[in-house]
Design an enzyme around this catalytic site. Sequence first.
Site, PDB file in Angstrom:
ATOM      1  NE  ARG A 145      67.818   8.841  40.279  1.00  0.00           N
ATOM      2  CZ  ARG A 145      68.074   9.845  39.479  1.00  0.00           C
ATOM      3  NH1 ARG A 145      68.598  10.952  39.948  1.00  0.00           N
ATOM      4  NH2 ARG A 145      67.821   9.751  38.194  1.00  0.00           N
ATOM      5  CE  LYS A 170      63.916  17.294  18.419  1.00  0.00           C
ATOM      6  NZ  LYS A 170      65.004  18.202  18.773  1.00  0.00           N
ATOM      7  N   GLY A 217      64.275   6.902  30.286  1.00  0.00           N
ATOM      8  CA  GLY A 217      63.637   8.216  30.361  1.00  0.00           C
ATOM      9  C   GLY A 217      62.136   8.199  30.434  1.00  0.00           C
ATOM     10  N   GLY A 255      70.114   7.937  30.817  1.00  0.00           N
ATOM     11  CA  GLY A 255      71.231   7.944  29.864  1.00  0.00           C
ATOM     12  C   GLY A 255      71.971   6.617  29.833  1.00  0.00           C
TER      13      GLY A 255
HETATM   14  P1  AMP Z   1      61.972  11.013  24.346  1.00  0.00           P
HETATM   15  O1  AMP Z   1      62.650  11.775  25.455  1.00  0.00           O
HETATM   16  O2  AMP Z   1      62.712  11.064  23.049  1.00  0.00           O
HETATM   17  O3  AMP Z   1      61.580   9.616  24.766  1.00  0.00           O
HETATM   18  O4  AMP Z   1      60.642  11.809  24.033  1.00  0.00           O
HETATM   19  C1  AMP Z   1      59.606  11.869  24.962  1.00  0.00           C
HETATM   20  C2  AMP Z   1      58.709  12.994  24.570  1.00  0.00           C
HETATM   21  O5  AMP Z   1      58.147  12.718  23.317  1.00  0.00           O
HETATM   22  C3  AMP Z   1      57.563  13.177  25.522  1.00  0.00           C
HETATM   23  O6  AMP Z   1      57.718  14.389  26.188  1.00  0.00           O
HETATM   24  C4  AMP Z   1      56.334  13.178  24.601  1.00  0.00           C
HETATM   25  O7  AMP Z   1      55.434  14.222  24.905  1.00  0.00           O
HETATM   26  C5  AMP Z   1      56.942  13.432  23.251  1.00  0.00           C
HETATM   27  N1  AMP Z   1      56.061  12.953  22.161  1.00  0.00           N
HETATM   28  C6  AMP Z   1      55.510  11.748  22.020  1.00  0.00           C
HETATM   29  N2  AMP Z   1      54.703  11.714  20.949  1.00  0.00           N
HETATM   30  C7  AMP Z   1      54.742  12.937  20.379  1.00  0.00           C
HETATM   31  C8  AMP Z   1      54.107  13.539  19.251  1.00  0.00           C
HETATM   32  N3  AMP Z   1      53.273  12.850  18.494  1.00  0.00           N
HETATM   33  N4  AMP Z   1      54.382  14.840  18.986  1.00  0.00           N
HETATM   34  C9  AMP Z   1      55.229  15.523  19.758  1.00  0.00           C
HETATM   35  N5  AMP Z   1      55.859  15.012  20.840  1.00  0.00           N
HETATM   36  C10 AMP Z   1      55.620  13.739  21.149  1.00  0.00           C
END
Ligand code: AMP
Length: 395
Positions: A35, A197, A353, A376
């Site tokens: 950063r 999610k 992220g 964010g």
């Molecule tokens: P996000 O912060 O929403 O981009 O989510 C990232 C996270 O999603 C990472 O820590 C991944 O380990 C998790 N992730 C990706 N694929 C899967 C999956 N099939 N089951 C559970 N977690 C997952």
Amino acid sequence: MISIEKQNFEQLKAIIRVDFNVPLGANNQVLDSSRIEGAKPTIMKVLNDGGSCILMSHLGRPKKKDKALSFKHIVPEIEKTLNLKVKFVEDAIGDKTKEAAKALRPREVLLLENLRFYPEEIKGDKEFARKLASYADCYINDAFGTAHRAHASTTTIAAFFKKKKFSGLLLYNEVNAIKNVLQKGEKPILAILGGAKISSKITIIENIMDKVDEIIIGGGMAFTFIKALGGSIGDSIVEGDKLNIALSIMEKAKKKRVKIYLPVDSLCSDQFSNTGKKKLFETNKIPKKWQGLDSGPKSIEIFNKAIMSAKTILWNGPVGVFELESFSKGTIAIGNSVAKSTTRGAFSLVGGGDSAAAVRKFNLQNKMSYVSTGGGAMLESLEGKILPGIEALSN
Ligand code: AMP
């Protein structure tokens, strides 16, 4: 929004909002100085013009003065990274700061104390912003990572500078990268969305639906779609209350002729760990007690084809649990495809992220057109929100 690029800062004092919110170790050592590195081009531009810089940032989330989070500890790291001498005042406002700012000579750098030691900062307090503004002739915001916050140093302060407010080079590049995808992107435009999610990505999907031609939905969020479409997903991660939303997204995509790719096969395990049993299943036929943790080879082949024919690529979110080595292959393959497509002329933006973290983990950051620094702030931009820090520079 005017960039500093074509401005001349000779004899001017610029107060610059930087993002020096670096991760610290147990002994206050800086664990990652990227950063600080990110703000360097802007700082050097002002200094090379013959101006001086007053740098301000937050560090951590203190509610009041907290010695452990003083910038005092990281001045040596800042000096090393910027390769110049930095003056430091243990205050952000007050007589000491006023004196130090007044005494600042051309080509000198002054760093103010952690802005979050003052509750006025996050309240966007006008008087606090006015005091900060009084130390300089012009204002530069180079902290994209906090541009989604309406704080005193990111938003309120800009009003005190009328035409003398500019975006730093980092902030300008971030905003341009988003424009390059969502406003000026060459077709076909492909979005790759992954992560755990769907709930955190719904607004993004809805916003980009009018702008992209194709969407790959991978990672954990894909299972909510597969289940909504009637598939069996075993114990894979799912958001049961979002099944209708998943269906309506599929409906909308059909109407707008946006092609959606979902995984057709998944590498599954009986445990959320590297050491459990592993088996490939078709994504809509995963038996009980098994959970899908990575994209399978057939899915990767389909995703790869879409990536190679896209001219503009937005990647947000890993397509598997990339933190576990056994389930990182899908995300690595996507990263390699995006890198390859970029060398063939596609514009690729990675951000928001975990996909940026994955790209760095697998050392692909230099093979992408742009890797965003703002988690964010990038997500809110993709959601179509106007970030207060950016709006303040435009008024
Ligand atoms: P996000 O912060 O929403 O981009 O989510 C990232 C996270 O999603 C990472 O820590 C991944 O380990 C998790 N992730 C990706 N694929 C899967 C999956 N099939 N089951 C559970 N977690 C997952």
